[in-house]
Design a protein around this motif. Structure first.
Motif, mmCIF file in Angstrom:
data_model
loop_
_atom_site.group_PDB
_atom_site.id
_atom_site.type_symbol
_atom_site.label_atom_id
_atom_site.label_comp_id
_atom_site.label_asym_id
_atom_site.label_seq_id
_atom_site.Cartn_x
_atom_site.Cartn_y
_atom_site.Cartn_z
ATOM 1 N N ALA A 137 9.467 -69.063 -15.258
ATOM 2 C CA ALA A 137 10.193 -67.879 -14.779
ATOM 3 C C ALA A 137 10.576 -68.077 -13.315
ATOM 4 C CB ALA A 137 9.320 -66.640 -14.934
ATOM 5 N N ALA A 138 11.606 -67.365 -12.891
ATOM 6 C CA ALA A 138 12.047 -67.451 -11.497
ATOM 7 C C ALA A 138 11.232 -66.492 -10.634
ATOM 8 C CB ALA A 138 13.528 -67.101 -11.396
ATOM 9 N N ILE A 139 10.863 -66.966 -9.463
ATOM 10 C CA ILE A 139 10.184 -66.109 -8.493
ATOM 11 C C ILE A 139 11.250 -65.449 -7.641
ATOM 12 C CG2 ILE A 139 8.575 -66.019 -6.553
ATOM 13 C CD1 ILE A 139 7.274 -68.570 -7.669
ATOM 14 N N ALA A 140 11.156 -64.123 -7.499
ATOM 15 C CA ALA A 140 12.068 -63.381 -6.623
ATOM 16 C C ALA A 140 11.395 -63.250 -5.260
ATOM 17 C CB ALA A 140 12.362 -62.010 -7.202
ATOM 18 N N MET B 281 7.589 -72.960 -4.346
ATOM 19 C CA MET B 281 6.371 -72.264 -4.760
ATOM 20 C C MET B 281 6.245 -72.383 -6.268
ATOM 21 S SD MET B 281 5.311 -68.236 -4.386
ATOM 22 C CE MET B 281 4.992 -68.287 -2.630
ATOM 23 N N LEU B 282 5.040 -72.717 -6.714
ATOM 24 C CA LEU B 282 4.726 -72.813 -8.136
ATOM 25 C C LEU B 282 3.523 -71.924 -8.405
ATOM 26 C CD1 LEU B 282 4.967 -76.677 -8.253
ATOM 27 C CD2 LEU B 282 6.614 -75.126 -9.253
ATOM 28 N N ILE B 283 3.612 -71.083 -9.431
ATOM 29 C CA ILE B 283 2.511 -70.189 -9.793
ATOM 30 C C ILE B 283 1.951 -70.645 -11.137
ATOM 31 C CG2 ILE B 283 1.849 -67.815 -10.330
ATOM 32 C CD1 ILE B 283 4.080 -66.874 -8.467
ATOM 33 N N ALA C 80 5.758 -69.723 -13.105
ATOM 34 C CA ALA C 80 6.949 -69.352 -12.344
ATOM 35 C C ALA C 80 7.140 -70.329 -11.197
ATOM 36 C CB ALA C 80 6.807 -67.932 -11.820
ATOM 37 N N GLU C 81 8.376 -70.401 -10.721
ATOM 38 C CA GLU C 81 8.708 -71.265 -9.594
ATOM 39 C C GLU C 81 9.890 -70.699 -8.830
ATOM 40 O OE1 GLU C 81 11.526 -74.765 -10.668
ATOM 41 O OE2 GLU C 81 10.009 -74.669 -12.249
ATOM 42 N N GLY C 82 9.980 -71.058 -7.558
ATOM 43 C CA GLY C 82 11.101 -70.615 -6.730
ATOM 44 C C GLY C 82 11.052 -71.295 -5.380
ATOM 45 N N THR C 83 12.176 -71.265 -4.675
ATOM 46 C CA THR C 83 12.260 -71.904 -3.364
ATOM 47 C C THR C 83 12.526 -70.869 -2.286
ATOM 48 O OG1 THR C 83 14.620 -72.343 -3.653
ATOM 49 C CG2 THR C 83 13.086 -74.081 -4.313
ATOM 50 N N PHE C 84 12.006 -71.147 -1.093
ATOM 51 C CA PHE C 84 12.225 -70.278 0.061
ATOM 52 C C PHE C 84 12.202 -71.121 1.315
ATOM 53 C CE2 PHE C 84 7.675 -70.506 -0.549
ATOM 54 C CZ PHE C 84 7.151 -70.590 0.741
ATOM 55 N N GLU C 85 12.581 -70.495 2.439
ATOM 56 C CA GLU C 85 12.617 -71.188 3.717
ATOM 57 C C GLU C 85 11.935 -70.337 4.777
ATOM 58 O OE1 GLU C 85 15.857 -73.349 6.673
ATOM 59 O OE2 GLU C 85 16.552 -71.816 5.274
ATOM 60 N N LEU C 86 11.136 -70.972 5.615
ATOM 61 C CA LEU C 86 10.520 -70.318 6.769
ATOM 62 C C LEU C 86 11.208 -70.852 8.017
ATOM 63 C CD1 LEU C 86 6.728 -70.612 5.840
ATOM 64 C CD2 LEU C 86 8.228 -68.623 5.552
ATOM 65 N N VAL C 87 11.674 -69.937 8.870
ATOM 66 C CA VAL C 87 12.393 -70.321 10.079
ATOM 67 C C VAL C 87 11.666 -69.729 11.270
ATOM 68 C CG1 VAL C 87 14.591 -70.225 11.300
ATOM 69 C CG2 VAL C 87 14.569 -70.291 8.799
ATOM 70 N N SER C 88 11.189 -70.596 12.170
ATOM 71 C CA SER C 88 10.535 -70.085 13.372
ATOM 72 C C SER C 88 11.609 -69.681 14.375
ATOM 73 C CB SER C 88 9.595 -71.131 13.963
ATOM 74 O OG SER C 88 10.316 -72.279 14.312
ATOM 75 N N SER C 89 11.282 -68.767 15.266
ATOM 76 C CA SER C 89 12.260 -68.330 16.271
ATOM 77 C C SER C 89 12.539 -69.487 17.221
ATOM 78 C CB SER C 89 11.730 -67.119 17.027
ATOM 79 O OG SER C 89 10.555 -67.463 17.718
ATOM 80 N N PRO C 90 13.733 -69.553 17.816
ATOM 81 C CA PRO C 90 14.099 -70.677 18.676
ATOM 82 C C PRO C 90 13.152 -70.866 19.862
ATOM 83 C CG PRO C 90 16.004 -69.275 18.259
ATOM 84 C CD PRO C 90 14.805 -68.595 17.678
#
Length: 197
Positions: free
Chosen positions: A64-67, A158-160, A172-182
């Motif tokens: 399943a897709a992770i939201a 991410m894999l659950i 379930a699985e899905g992709t995300f991005e973490l962005v630190s402040s400049p």
């Protein structure tokens, strides 16, 4: 008996010609092996080599897709439609959920793999069970600051799983991005982050 003089009817190569012939033979051997690997596939059975950075099972196509988003809707227990996102910055809430139709498991085991933006590898292994806060769905929230501290900025998968270790197919699985402040330094990724998403 008559003896042939040396050099008659013999094929001889100079040392330079022998060296060139040796290199040509080695090149043909390497090209032949490459052709066999390409034809048979990386594992010898037609399937590609496992590119997963750990011994964990690779992402399954029927998972399943992770939201992902910044808030959980209390009425549904899912990531709110208006709050959906896949990139997160400091100060935000990191929320994720899986549709109720997916097989529910309690607890669940979450693996996070860095796929870009830093050293590729497992940032969090699927070894610690996480109890569902809402029995209706797999859904969690955590401050983005905690994830940046534990994992650092980058792209993640991410894999659950229903069982620890990530050896079975993921639920379930899905992709995300973490962005630190400049203005802030990205944190170094840890082998097993303290902040569980």
């Amino acid at each position: 008996m008559a003896r042939r003089p040396d050099g008659d009817d013999r094929f001889s190569l100079s040392p330079r010609a022998r060296r060139i012939a040796g290199w040509l033979a080695a090149l043909l051997l390497v090209l032949g092996i490459a052709a066999v690997v390409r034809f048979l596939g990386g594992n010898g059975d037609g399937t590609p080599l496992d590119a997963a950075p750990s011994g964990s099972a690779g992402a399954a196509s029927d998972a399943a897709a992770i939201a992902f988003g910044t808030a959980i809707d209390p009425a549904t227990g899912q990531v709110a439609e208006a709050a959906r996102a896949d990139s997160f910055t400091p100060g935000e809430t990191f929320a994720y959920s899986v549709e109720p139709g997916a097989a529910l498991a309690d607890p669940v085991y979450v693996e996070v793999r860095r796929t870009g933006g830093g050293q590729i590898g497992v940032a969090q292994e699927a070894v610690e069970g996480q109890e569902l806060p809402d029995p209706r769905a797999i859904a969690f929230t955590v401050p983005v600051d905690d994830l940046l501290e534990a994992f650092g900025s980058g792209e993640y998968l991410m894999l659950i799983y229903a069982e620890p270790g990530g050896t079975a197919d993921p639920l379930a699985e899905g992709t995300f991005e973490l962005v630190s402040s400049p203005s802030s330094e990205p944190a170094a990724p840890s082998a097993s982050g303290s902040a569980s998403p």
